[in-house]
Design a protein around this motif. Structure first.
Motif, mmCIF file in Angstrom:
data_model
loop_
_atom_site.group_PDB
_atom_site.id
_atom_site.type_symbol
_atom_site.label_atom_id
_atom_site.label_comp_id
_atom_site.label_asym_id
_atom_site.label_seq_id
_atom_site.Cartn_x
_atom_site.Cartn_y
_atom_site.Cartn_z
ATOM 1 N N GLU A 73 15.348 35.346 9.623
ATOM 2 C CA GLU A 73 14.766 36.768 9.237
ATOM 3 C C GLU A 73 15.595 37.432 10.427
ATOM 4 N N ALA A 74 16.667 38.750 9.112
ATOM 5 C CA ALA A 74 17.733 39.378 9.783
ATOM 6 C C ALA A 74 18.514 40.205 9.168
ATOM 7 N N HIS A 75 18.107 41.048 9.437
ATOM 8 C CA HIS A 75 19.431 42.418 9.444
ATOM 9 C C HIS A 75 20.592 43.614 9.597
ATOM 10 N N ARG A 76 21.285 43.242 8.750
ATOM 11 C CA ARG A 76 22.585 44.180 8.979
ATOM 12 C C ARG A 76 22.345 45.324 10.552
ATOM 13 N N PRO A 77 23.368 44.721 11.319
ATOM 14 C CA PRO A 77 23.347 45.555 12.219
ATOM 15 C C PRO A 77 23.396 46.791 12.785
ATOM 16 N N ASP A 78 22.960 48.044 11.374
ATOM 17 C CA ASP A 78 23.613 48.962 11.037
ATOM 18 C C ASP A 78 22.037 49.285 11.374
ATOM 19 N N LEU A 79 20.982 48.226 10.759
ATOM 20 C CA LEU A 79 18.846 48.204 10.131
ATOM 21 C C LEU A 79 19.373 49.499 8.400
ATOM 22 N N SER A 80 20.515 49.258 8.148
ATOM 23 C CA SER A 80 20.203 49.773 7.219
ATOM 24 C C SER A 80 19.414 48.933 6.161
ATOM 25 N N ASP A 81 18.959 47.826 5.915
ATOM 26 C CA ASP A 81 17.522 46.810 5.478
ATOM 27 C C ASP A 81 16.815 46.934 6.164
ATOM 28 N N CYS A 82 16.168 48.174 6.970
ATOM 29 C CA CYS A 82 15.509 47.519 7.820
ATOM 30 C C CYS A 82 14.289 49.306 7.766
ATOM 31 N N PRO A 84 12.254 51.491 8.480
ATOM 32 C CA PRO A 84 11.448 52.810 9.931
ATOM 33 C C PRO A 84 9.973 51.945 9.647
ATOM 34 N N ALA A 85 9.617 52.222 8.926
ATOM 35 C CA ALA A 85 7.753 51.368 8.992
ATOM 36 C C ALA A 85 8.154 50.125 9.955
ATOM 37 N N LYS A 86 8.502 49.081 9.031
ATOM 38 C CA LYS A 86 9.347 47.623 9.881
ATOM 39 C C LYS A 86 9.622 48.045 11.273
ATOM 40 N N ARG A 87 10.768 48.548 11.355
ATOM 41 C CA ARG A 87 11.263 49.080 12.630
ATOM 42 C C ARG A 87 10.075 49.590 14.487
ATOM 43 N N LEU A 94 9.682 45.235 22.612
ATOM 44 C CA LEU A 94 11.333 45.309 21.939
ATOM 45 C C LEU A 94 11.320 44.978 20.634
ATOM 46 N N ARG A 95 12.235 46.108 20.450
ATOM 47 C CA ARG A 95 11.574 46.958 18.919
ATOM 48 C C ARG A 95 12.932 45.929 18.187
ATOM 49 N N ILE A 96 13.261 45.519 16.568
ATOM 50 C CA ILE A 96 13.436 45.921 15.796
ATOM 51 C C ILE A 96 15.106 45.761 16.170
ATOM 52 N N GLY A 97 16.671 45.535 16.912
ATOM 53 C CA GLY A 97 18.034 46.330 16.774
ATOM 54 C C GLY A 97 17.806 46.417 18.182
ATOM 55 N N ASP A 98 16.619 45.861 19.034
ATOM 56 C CA ASP A 98 17.108 46.378 20.458
ATOM 57 C C ASP A 98 18.244 45.172 21.120
ATOM 58 N N GLU A 99 18.537 45.538 21.860
ATOM 59 C CA GLU A 99 18.911 44.288 22.955
ATOM 60 C C GLU A 99 18.029 43.862 24.049
ATOM 61 N N GLY A 100 18.332 42.065 23.497
ATOM 62 C CA GLY A 100 17.079 41.627 24.162
ATOM 63 C C GLY A 100 18.177 40.695 25.020
ATOM 64 N N PRO A 101 17.535 39.614 25.921
ATOM 65 C CA PRO A 101 18.186 38.348 26.521
ATOM 66 C C PRO A 101 19.041 37.204 25.182
ATOM 67 N N MET A 102 18.740 37.510 24.200
ATOM 68 C CA MET A 102 19.493 36.446 23.058
ATOM 69 C C MET A 102 20.289 37.332 21.844
ATOM 70 N N GLY A 103 20.518 38.725 22.809
ATOM 71 C CA GLY A 103 21.273 39.898 22.070
ATOM 72 C C GLY A 103 20.462 40.676 21.232
ATOM 73 N N ARG A 104 21.078 41.229 19.976
ATOM 74 C CA ARG A 104 19.853 42.401 19.727
ATOM 75 C C ARG A 104 18.450 41.339 18.540
ATOM 76 N N ILE A 105 17.207 42.199 18.903
ATOM 77 C CA ILE A 105 16.262 41.548 18.203
ATOM 78 C C ILE A 105 16.640 41.699 16.673
ATOM 79 N N LEU A 106 16.719 40.302 16.128
ATOM 80 C CA LEU A 106 16.519 39.818 14.913
ATOM 81 C C LEU A 106 17.567 40.804 13.365
ATOM 82 N N VAL A 107 18.896 41.022 14.103
ATOM 83 C CA VAL A 107 19.762 40.596 13.740
ATOM 84 C C VAL A 107 20.907 39.837 13.394
ATOM 85 N N ALA A 108 21.441 39.976 11.999
ATOM 86 C CA ALA A 108 22.517 39.157 12.223
ATOM 87 C C ALA A 108 23.429 38.350 13.042
#
Ligand code: TIU
Length: 225
Positions: A73-82, A84-87, A94-108
């Motif tokens: 489950e991985a989104h494009r870095p610009d989140l154009s395939d995510c 807003p209802a999901k994010r 942390l939301r999808i695209g936010d910076e976490g301990p393993m990098g940006r959440i659910l970002v390819a």
């Protein structure tokens, strides 16, 4: 050649030439601390038992020369395939695209979307980044299966009632026969795993079949010997 697998609710007839293994989202974002699963408030340790079982399935498929597909489950870095209802859903840490301990959440491309070492894809195995919970939504999976004559899917991965169940239902509607391996899937809510397995095989395999890992291995071995 057809393998007869002792499955529920009844024997699963698996054509060796038309079957692929699909492992759903065995990525660090769901299995390791600091990823999306943890950000949603879950205890990620609950999913760990699926890792060894998926590893065993992988070894069996590779030894038999049968195809393997991995999803993330991985989104494009610009989140154009995510959407807003999901994010924006809920109040995760942390939301999808936010910076976490393993990098940006659910970002390819980020460490969180890496598949755990025990289930790492081998050369030649298809890896699909999917923007939805189901593996068919906005991916090339259906075309790949059609082009390769695959009619039957053996399924493992996480989580049982979210991405695994969605994928099974999408596959079933597209005409694939699906067998979910019971030990190869887990949920953050054990009760949800139990009832999802019940729902899948209810009403004469309305969505698909389930079986234990050992039943799968013996059914396959009987076919080859
Ligand atoms: N939250 C949850 O249980 N699962 C997901 O968000 N994705 C997958 O199941 N892969």
């Amino acid at each position: 050649m057809i393998a007869e697998i002792d499955a529920r609710p009844f024997t699963f007839r698996m054509p060796i030439d038309g079957t692929a293994l699909i492992l759903i989202d065995m990525q660090r974002d769901f299995l390791d601390p600091g990823g999306f699963g943890a950000a949603l408030g879950n205890d990620v340790c609950l999913l760990r038992p699926a890792v060894a079982a998926c590893g065993r399935l992988l070894a069996t498929f590779r030894a038999s020369g049968m195809p393997v597909i991995h999803t993330r489950e991985a989104h494009r870095p610009d989140l154009s395939d995510c959407p807003p209802a999901k994010r924006l859903r809920g109040t995760p840490l942390l939301r999808i695209g936010d910076e976490g301990p393993m990098g940006r959440i659910l970002v390819a491309g980020e460490a969180g979307t890496e598949i755990v070492t025990e289930c790492a894809p081998a050369a030649g195995e298809l890896v699909i980044d999917k923007p939805g919970k189901g593996a068919f939504y906005n991916t090339g999976l259906n075309r790949y299966l059609g082009d390769n004559g695959i009619t039957t899917l053996v399924v493992g991965g996480v989580t049982t009632e979210v991405c695994v169940q969605t994928t099974l239902r999408e596959a079933n509607d597209r005409g694939y026969d699906c067998l979910l391996i019971e030990e190869a899937t887990e949920s953050y809510v054990p009760e949800f795993k139990r009832v999802t397995l019940d729902m899948i095989r209810a009403q004469g395999a309305i969505v698909g079949w389930t079986c234990t890992l050992s039943a799968f291995e013996s059914g396959l071995a009987r076919c080859f010997h």
